[in-house]
Design a protein around this motif. Structure first.
Motif, PDB file in Angstrom:
ATOM      1  N   GLN A  29      31.574  54.967  29.142  1.00 53.35           N
ATOM      2  CA  GLN A  29      31.661  54.333  27.823  1.00 53.35           C
ATOM      3  C   GLN A  29      31.409  55.343  26.709  1.00 53.35           C
ATOM      4  OE1 GLN A  29      28.906  51.061  27.907  1.00 53.35           O
ATOM      5  NE2 GLN A  29      30.206  49.806  29.255  1.00 53.35           N
ATOM      6  N   ARG A  30      30.390  56.200  26.905  1.00 59.17           N
ATOM      7  CA  ARG A  30      30.088  57.222  25.902  1.00 59.17           C
ATOM      8  C   ARG A  30      31.239  58.220  25.767  1.00 59.17           C
ATOM      9  NH1 ARG A  30      23.759  58.543  27.496  1.00 59.17           N
ATOM     10  NH2 ARG A  30      22.878  56.585  26.687  1.00 59.17           N
ATOM     11  N   LYS A  31      31.840  58.544  26.885  1.00 63.26           N
ATOM     12  CA  LYS A  31      32.960  59.484  26.878  1.00 63.26           C
ATOM     13  C   LYS A  31      34.142  58.915  26.096  1.00 63.26           C
ATOM     14  CE  LYS A  31      35.816  62.247  29.985  1.00 63.26           C
ATOM     15  NZ  LYS A  31      36.146  62.553  31.406  1.00 63.26           N
ATOM     16  N   ARG A  32      34.398  57.609  26.302  1.00 61.32           N
ATOM     17  CA  ARG A  32      35.497  56.961  25.586  1.00 61.32           C
ATOM     18  C   ARG A  32      35.239  56.944  24.075  1.00 61.32           C
ATOM     19  NH1 ARG A  32      36.540  51.647  29.445  1.00 61.32           N
ATOM     20  NH2 ARG A  32      37.474  52.785  31.219  1.00 61.32           N
ATOM     21  N   LYS A  33      33.994  56.618  23.697  1.00 63.65           N
ATOM     22  CA  LYS A  33      33.646  56.603  22.277  1.00 63.65           C
ATOM     23  C   LYS A  33      33.801  57.992  21.663  1.00 63.65           C
ATOM     24  CE  LYS A  33      30.392  52.722  22.288  1.00 63.65           C
ATOM     25  NZ  LYS A  33      28.981  52.309  22.053  1.00 63.65           N
ATOM     26  N   THR A  34      33.344  58.995  22.414  1.00 66.71           N
ATOM     27  CA  THR A  34      33.456  60.376  21.922  1.00 66.71           C
ATOM     28  C   THR A  34      34.915  60.774  21.754  1.00 66.71           C
ATOM     29  OG1 THR A  34      31.389  60.949  23.049  1.00 66.71           O
ATOM     30  CG2 THR A  34      32.827  62.769  22.387  1.00 66.71           C
ATOM     31  N   ASN A  35      35.746  60.386  22.713  1.00 65.50           N
ATOM     32  CA  ASN A  35      37.178  60.712  22.644  1.00 65.50           C
ATOM     33  C   ASN A  35      37.847  60.033  21.444  1.00 65.50           C
ATOM     34  OD1 ASN A  35      37.018  62.303  24.915  1.00 65.50           O
ATOM     35  ND2 ASN A  35      37.726  60.712  26.329  1.00 65.50           N
ATOM     36  N   ARG A  80      36.401  59.104  18.655  1.00 63.53           N
ATOM     37  CA  ARG A  80      35.945  59.781  17.439  1.00 63.53           C
ATOM     38  C   ARG A  80      36.657  61.113  17.256  1.00 63.53           C
ATOM     39  NH1 ARG A  80      29.431  58.829  18.186  1.00 63.53           N
ATOM     40  NH2 ARG A  80      29.410  56.590  17.663  1.00 63.53           N
ATOM     41  N   LEU A  81      36.822  61.822  18.349  1.00 62.93           N
ATOM     42  CA  LEU A  81      37.491  63.120  18.291  1.00 62.93           C
ATOM     43  C   LEU A  81      38.947  62.964  17.859  1.00 62.93           C
ATOM     44  CD1 LEU A  81      37.320  66.161  18.785  1.00 62.93           C
ATOM     45  CD2 LEU A  81      37.941  65.735  21.179  1.00 62.93           C
ATOM     46  N   ILE A  82      39.623  61.958  18.418  1.00 65.82           N
ATOM     47  CA  ILE A  82      41.026  61.701  18.052  1.00 65.82           C
ATOM     48  C   ILE A  82      41.128  61.331  16.571  1.00 65.82           C
ATOM     49  CG2 ILE A  82      42.972  60.124  18.405  1.00 65.82           C
ATOM     50  CD1 ILE A  82      42.123  59.979  21.366  1.00 65.82           C
ATOM     51  N   LEU A  83      40.168  60.503  16.097  1.00 71.12           N
ATOM     52  CA  LEU A  83      40.168  60.106  14.693  1.00 71.12           C
ATOM     53  C   LEU A  83      39.964  61.309  13.781  1.00 71.12           C
ATOM     54  CD1 LEU A  83      40.203  57.862  12.567  1.00 71.12           C
ATOM     55  CD2 LEU A  83      37.732  57.599  12.912  1.00 71.12           C
ATOM     56  N   LEU A  84      39.000  62.168  14.138  1.00 71.06           N
ATOM     57  CA  LEU A  84      38.726  63.353  13.322  1.00 71.06           C
ATOM     58  C   LEU A  84      39.921  64.300  13.303  1.00 71.06           C
ATOM     59  CD1 LEU A  84      35.027  64.115  14.364  1.00 71.06           C
ATOM     60  CD2 LEU A  84      35.835  63.305  12.141  1.00 71.06           C
ATOM     61  N   ILE A  85      40.548  64.475  14.462  1.00 70.23           N
ATOM     62  CA  ILE A  85      41.723  65.353  14.540  1.00 70.23           C
ATOM     63  C   ILE A  85      42.868  64.780  13.705  1.00 70.23           C
ATOM     64  CG2 ILE A  85      43.511  66.249  16.090  1.00 70.23           C
ATOM     65  CD1 ILE A  85      41.345  66.455  18.258  1.00 70.23           C
TER      66      ILE A  85
END
Length: 256
Positions: free
Chosen positions: A19-25, A27-32
């Motif tokens: 779940q944490r990995k999905r949230k991090t991904n 956020r990363l996609i949004l920032l990119i």
């Protein structure tokens, strides 16, 4: 203790990590995505793509597109997002023929200028040319190629209060009446500086005063309908409505 399935800590840890990995991904996609969007915007604003590519003029009938664009100050070097729509519209409205103007930006780099022109209400003769008289009282200094045949020609008028009064009266006339007038001659008398003689398209003449023209000439169709169309003459609208045929006028002159 009630019956139920007990989930061990060892089983929960992998799920929490996922779940944490999905949230991090996410956020990363949004920032990119935001980063690349900002890069694209910077490139767009710094490139010729943000400059005006097309200027479209709508609503003009007698004024050329080129004249309107030149007056607006817009060009292909103009940044489309730095265009002040109100100021640009005001520049276009400074053209005598323009009654109202509006400016619209169309993504990605087009400008639409929409105008409403003052109606031509008459022509004024300066002896050599027929100059258009607009509904706001302005007289254009240049004769135009397309001469309208359904509006009157003003003769012996000069710029000033008498021309302004004449225009104010003409603006109040319905098209049916305005289109029936061929010429209007400024013909002042000692007793009336506002006197005019009108030559109608049907062959009649009208003697009137400018100040009451709009309120009296509307009865012209009714008056003419009661006259013999074969016997032309002068309709006097200065006081009431008196008709005198050209034949009778000729007899009076012969009698003198």
């Amino acid at each position: 203790m009630p019956d139920g399935k007990v989930v061990s800590l060892e089983d929960r840890i992998p799920k929490l990590k996922e779940q944490r990995k999905r949230k991090t991904n996410r956020r990363l996609i949004l920032l990119i995505s935001v980063f690349f969007l900002l890069i694209l915007l910077i490139i767009y604003f710094q490139s010729p793509l943000s400059h005006v590519n097309k200027i479209k003029v709508e609503g003009n009938k007698t004024i050329s597109d080129e004249s309107i664009i030149q007056k607006s100050g817009l060009s292909r070097r103009t940044n489309v997002w730095k265009v002040n729509k109100e100021e640009t519209a005001a520049k276009v409205e400074s053209i005598p023929e323009v009654k109202k103007a509006s400016v619209k930006i169309v993504f990605p780099n087009s400008i639409v200028v929409n105008i409403t022109e003052h109606a031509k209400i008459a022509y004024i003769s300066n002896g050599k040319k027929l100059l258009p008289v607009l509904g706001n009282g302005s007289v254009l200094n240049k004769q135009q190629d397309d001469i309208l045949t359904n509006i009157p020609i003003l003769t012996s008028f000069k710029k000033g209060k008498f021309l302004n009064e004449m225009v104010d009266q003409l603006k109040q006339l319905p098209d049916e009446i305005l289109n029936s007038i061929s010429e209007i001659h400024y013909d002042p008398k000692k007793t009336d500086n506002y006197h005019i003689t009108m030559y109608m398209n049907d062959g009649f003449e009208v003697s009137a005063t400018m100040r009451t023209l709009a309120s009296k000439i509307i009865y012209y169709p009714s008056i003419v309908s009661q006259l013999d169309p074969k016997e032309k003459g002068i309709i006097d609208l200065e006081v009431g409505s008196v008709f005198k045929s050209f034949k009778a006028k000729g007899k009076d002159k012969n009698g003198e």
